[in-house]
Motif scaffolding. Sequence first.
Motif, PDB file in Angstrom:
ATOM      1  N   LYS A  30     -37.131 -25.148  -3.066  1.00  0.00           N
ATOM      2  CA  LYS A  30     -37.450 -25.829  -1.816  1.00  0.00           C
ATOM      3  C   LYS A  30     -36.302 -26.730  -1.362  1.00  0.00           C
ATOM      4  O   LYS A  30     -35.790 -27.536  -2.129  1.00  0.00           O
ATOM      5  CB  LYS A  30     -38.707 -26.683  -2.007  1.00  0.00           C
ATOM      6  CG  LYS A  30     -39.123 -27.462  -0.774  1.00  0.00           C
ATOM      7  CD  LYS A  30     -40.316 -28.374  -1.066  1.00  0.00           C
ATOM      8  CE  LYS A  30     -39.853 -29.676  -1.693  1.00  0.00           C
ATOM      9  NZ  LYS A  30     -40.929 -30.699  -1.725  1.00  0.00           N
ATOM     10  N   ILE A  31     -35.923 -26.600  -0.085  1.00  0.00           N
ATOM     11  CA  ILE A  31     -34.978 -27.511   0.545  1.00  0.00           C
ATOM     12  C   ILE A  31     -35.686 -28.082   1.766  1.00  0.00           C
ATOM     13  O   ILE A  31     -35.845 -27.400   2.777  1.00  0.00           O
ATOM     14  CB  ILE A  31     -33.669 -26.800   0.962  1.00  0.00           C
ATOM     15  CG1 ILE A  31     -32.974 -26.177  -0.251  1.00  0.00           C
ATOM     16  CG2 ILE A  31     -32.737 -27.772   1.683  1.00  0.00           C
ATOM     17  CD1 ILE A  31     -32.476 -27.182  -1.275  1.00  0.00           C
ATOM     18  N   ASP A  32     -36.122 -29.314   1.657  1.00  0.00           N
ATOM     19  CA  ASP A  32     -36.866 -29.947   2.751  1.00  0.00           C
ATOM     20  C   ASP A  32     -35.870 -30.639   3.672  1.00  0.00           C
ATOM     21  O   ASP A  32     -35.373 -31.727   3.372  1.00  0.00           O
ATOM     22  CB  ASP A  32     -37.883 -30.940   2.196  1.00  0.00           C
ATOM     23  CG  ASP A  32     -38.898 -31.376   3.248  1.00  0.00           C
ATOM     24  OD1 ASP A  32     -38.555 -31.337   4.450  1.00  0.00           O
ATOM     25  OD2 ASP A  32     -40.015 -31.776   2.870  1.00  0.00           O
ATOM     26  N   THR A  33     -35.573 -30.003   4.800  1.00  0.00           N
ATOM     27  CA  THR A  33     -34.550 -30.542   5.693  1.00  0.00           C
ATOM     28  C   THR A  33     -35.014 -31.812   6.399  1.00  0.00           C
ATOM     29  O   THR A  33     -34.176 -32.578   6.899  1.00  0.00           O
ATOM     30  CB  THR A  33     -34.143 -29.483   6.734  1.00  0.00           C
ATOM     31  OG1 THR A  33     -35.299 -28.996   7.422  1.00  0.00           O
ATOM     32  CG2 THR A  33     -33.428 -28.320   6.054  1.00  0.00           C
ATOM     33  N   ARG A  34     -36.310 -32.058   6.449  1.00  0.00           N
ATOM     34  CA  ARG A  34     -36.786 -33.286   7.088  1.00  0.00           C
ATOM     35  C   ARG A  34     -36.635 -34.502   6.189  1.00  0.00           C
ATOM     36  O   ARG A  34     -36.647 -35.629   6.672  1.00  0.00           O
ATOM     37  CB  ARG A  34     -38.246 -33.118   7.540  1.00  0.00           C
ATOM     38  CG  ARG A  34     -38.389 -32.075   8.638  1.00  0.00           C
ATOM     39  CD  ARG A  34     -39.761 -32.067   9.276  1.00  0.00           C
ATOM     40  NE  ARG A  34     -39.839 -31.037  10.313  1.00  0.00           N
ATOM     41  CZ  ARG A  34     -40.839 -30.882  11.158  1.00  0.00           C
ATOM     42  NH1 ARG A  34     -41.889 -31.705  11.078  1.00  0.00           N
ATOM     43  NH2 ARG A  34     -40.822 -29.929  12.061  1.00  0.00           N
ATOM     44  N   THR A  35     -36.470 -34.284   4.891  1.00  0.00           N
ATOM     45  CA  THR A  35     -36.228 -35.408   3.981  1.00  0.00           C
ATOM     46  C   THR A  35     -34.770 -35.480   3.544  1.00  0.00           C
ATOM     47  O   THR A  35     -34.391 -36.364   2.781  1.00  0.00           O
ATOM     48  CB  THR A  35     -37.129 -35.315   2.735  1.00  0.00           C
ATOM     49  OG1 THR A  35     -36.831 -34.115   2.005  1.00  0.00           O
ATOM     50  CG2 THR A  35     -38.598 -35.319   3.124  1.00  0.00           C
ATOM     51  N   LYS A  51     -27.022 -26.169   5.337  1.00  0.00           N
ATOM     52  CA  LYS A  51     -28.080 -25.452   6.042  1.00  0.00           C
ATOM     53  C   LYS A  51     -28.822 -24.554   5.057  1.00  0.00           C
ATOM     54  O   LYS A  51     -28.356 -24.285   3.958  1.00  0.00           O
ATOM     55  CB  LYS A  51     -27.505 -24.581   7.172  1.00  0.00           C
ATOM     56  CG  LYS A  51     -26.657 -25.324   8.200  1.00  0.00           C
ATOM     57  CD  LYS A  51     -27.504 -26.133   9.155  1.00  0.00           C
ATOM     58  CE  LYS A  51     -26.659 -26.742  10.253  1.00  0.00           C
ATOM     59  NZ  LYS A  51     -27.460 -27.541  11.195  1.00  0.00           N
ATOM     60  N   VAL A  52     -29.984 -24.061   5.489  1.00  0.00           N
ATOM     61  CA  VAL A  52     -30.692 -23.045   4.714  1.00  0.00           C
ATOM     62  C   VAL A  52     -30.736 -21.766   5.541  1.00  0.00           C
ATOM     63  O   VAL A  52     -30.685 -21.828   6.777  1.00  0.00           O
ATOM     64  CB  VAL A  52     -32.129 -23.497   4.371  1.00  0.00           C
ATOM     65  CG1 VAL A  52     -32.131 -24.543   3.283  1.00  0.00           C
ATOM     66  CG2 VAL A  52     -32.894 -23.990   5.605  1.00  0.00           C
ATOM     67  N   PHE A 207     -43.886 -29.497   2.043  1.00  0.00           N
ATOM     68  CA  PHE A 207     -42.789 -29.900   2.905  1.00  0.00           C
ATOM     69  C   PHE A 207     -43.265 -31.034   3.813  1.00  0.00           C
ATOM     70  O   PHE A 207     -44.437 -31.098   4.179  1.00  0.00           O
ATOM     71  CB  PHE A 207     -42.321 -28.736   3.784  1.00  0.00           C
ATOM     72  CG  PHE A 207     -41.557 -27.666   3.056  1.00  0.00           C
ATOM     73  CD1 PHE A 207     -40.184 -27.732   2.918  1.00  0.00           C
ATOM     74  CD2 PHE A 207     -42.237 -26.573   2.515  1.00  0.00           C
ATOM     75  CE1 PHE A 207     -39.485 -26.746   2.258  1.00  0.00           C
ATOM     76  CE2 PHE A 207     -41.547 -25.577   1.849  1.00  0.00           C
ATOM     77  CZ  PHE A 207     -40.169 -25.655   1.714  1.00  0.00           C
ATOM     78  N   LYS A 208     -42.352 -31.902   4.167  1.00  0.00           N
ATOM     79  CA  LYS A 208     -42.679 -32.984   5.099  1.00  0.00           C
ATOM     80  C   LYS A 208     -43.097 -32.390   6.435  1.00  0.00           C
ATOM     81  O   LYS A 208     -42.369 -31.574   7.023  1.00  0.00           O
ATOM     82  CB  LYS A 208     -41.474 -33.905   5.283  1.00  0.00           C
ATOM     83  CG  LYS A 208     -41.714 -35.107   6.211  1.00  0.00           C
ATOM     84  CD  LYS A 208     -40.435 -35.941   6.318  1.00  0.00           C
ATOM     85  CE  LYS A 208     -40.594 -37.075   7.298  1.00  0.00           C
ATOM     86  NZ  LYS A 208     -41.521 -38.112   6.807  1.00  0.00           N
ATOM     87  N   ALA A 209     -44.244 -32.794   6.933  1.00  0.00           N
ATOM     88  CA  ALA A 209     -44.769 -32.244   8.184  1.00  0.00           C
ATOM     89  C   ALA A 209     -44.401 -33.086   9.394  1.00  0.00           C
ATOM     90  O   ALA A 209     -44.266 -32.555  10.502  1.00  0.00           O
ATOM     91  CB  ALA A 209     -46.291 -32.096   8.094  1.00  0.00           C
ATOM     92  N   MET A 219     -32.305 -34.193  10.577  1.00  0.00           N
ATOM     93  CA  MET A 219     -32.151 -32.902  11.237  1.00  0.00           C
ATOM     94  C   MET A 219     -31.232 -32.957  12.456  1.00  0.00           C
ATOM     95  O   MET A 219     -30.611 -31.958  12.808  1.00  0.00           O
ATOM     96  CB  MET A 219     -33.526 -32.357  11.633  1.00  0.00           C
ATOM     97  CG  MET A 219     -34.415 -32.051  10.439  1.00  0.00           C
ATOM     98  SD  MET A 219     -35.985 -31.302  10.931  1.00  0.00           S
ATOM     99  CE  MET A 219     -35.432 -29.717  11.558  1.00  0.00           C
ATOM    100  N   PHE A 220     -31.159 -34.123  13.094  1.00  0.00           N
ATOM    101  CA  PHE A 220     -30.398 -34.237  14.343  1.00  0.00           C
ATOM    102  C   PHE A 220     -29.424 -35.409  14.245  1.00  0.00           C
ATOM    103  O   PHE A 220     -29.551 -36.415  14.931  1.00  0.00           O
ATOM    104  CB  PHE A 220     -31.347 -34.436  15.532  1.00  0.00           C
ATOM    105  CG  PHE A 220     -32.500 -33.470  15.568  1.00  0.00           C
ATOM    106  CD1 PHE A 220     -32.304 -32.114  15.410  1.00  0.00           C
ATOM    107  CD2 PHE A 220     -33.794 -33.928  15.762  1.00  0.00           C
ATOM    108  CE1 PHE A 220     -33.372 -31.221  15.452  1.00  0.00           C
ATOM    109  CE2 PHE A 220     -34.861 -33.054  15.804  1.00  0.00           C
ATOM    110  CZ  PHE A 220     -34.650 -31.690  15.653  1.00  0.00           C
ATOM    111  N   LYS A 221     -28.436 -35.280  13.390  1.00  0.00           N
ATOM    112  CA  LYS A 221     -27.522 -36.386  13.143  1.00  0.00           C
ATOM    113  C   LYS A 221     -26.695 -36.766  14.366  1.00  0.00           C
ATOM    114  O   LYS A 221     -26.176 -37.875  14.454  1.00  0.00           O
ATOM    115  CB  LYS A 221     -26.618 -36.068  11.953  1.00  0.00           C
ATOM    116  CG  LYS A 221     -27.338 -36.147  10.609  1.00  0.00           C
ATOM    117  CD  LYS A 221     -26.372 -35.999   9.463  1.00  0.00           C
ATOM    118  CE  LYS A 221     -27.064 -36.218   8.121  1.00  0.00           C
ATOM    119  NZ  LYS A 221     -27.569 -37.592   7.945  1.00  0.00           N
TER     120      LYS A 221
END
Length: 228
Positions: A30-35, A51-52, A207-209, A219-221
């Motif tokens: 798991k790669i949780d991009t929101r965390t 990225k994934v 995953f973070k919802a 996600m949006f740096k």
Amino acid sequence: MLKFYFNGSPNPTKVALFLEEAGLAFEPVKIDTRTGDQFAPDYLKINPNGKVPAIDDNGTIVFDSNAILLYLAEKTGKFLPAANVRGETLSWLMFIATGVGPYSGQAVHFKHFAPKDQNHDYAHNRYQYETDRHYKVLDAHLKGRSYMVGDSYSIVDMALWGWARMVPFKLGDDAFARYPNVKRLVDEISARPAAARAIALKDKFTFKAEMDDEARANMFKHMTTKVA
């Protein structure tokens, strides 16, 4: 065993589809991009782009979903169109990689995630237009054809399916009506048991919802870093 670094977004899901279709044993990571998992130092050694998806195939690292599909198809000999249509295979795979995916992602961003207190009309219209244009190209190509390349289901269809199944989210609830040939192929692939397993893979993990400040920051740096 092959390690598959993923989340439930379109690009990892199309790789999950190949893995399931080919019956390959793999360990999902798991790669949780929101965390912010994508920026962990250990993961940046796998994919410097943060990225994934990515895979680690017993020490062979491959990132970018379309590169992974091509790598796995060539390695296994599965879902790869015949050699005499190699040029067509690469052309449509790259059309999806460089056009459909990026424009779809930007269409989603400006439709759903761009700050509502700013005027994004120009950008929103540009990416809606270009995404629609790409799907019209695909739809015209699929008219009278069962699959994207040759006479059989291949990695090119998988690559398209990853993004195309999300057409309503990108372009509106009625958008599929404009691309009946794309919808036919998406429906056919989505009905396959492997597709159901690929979509459900994310449900085995938490995953973070919430799209809260933490998620947006990860996600949006560009929202907190001015370059131009």
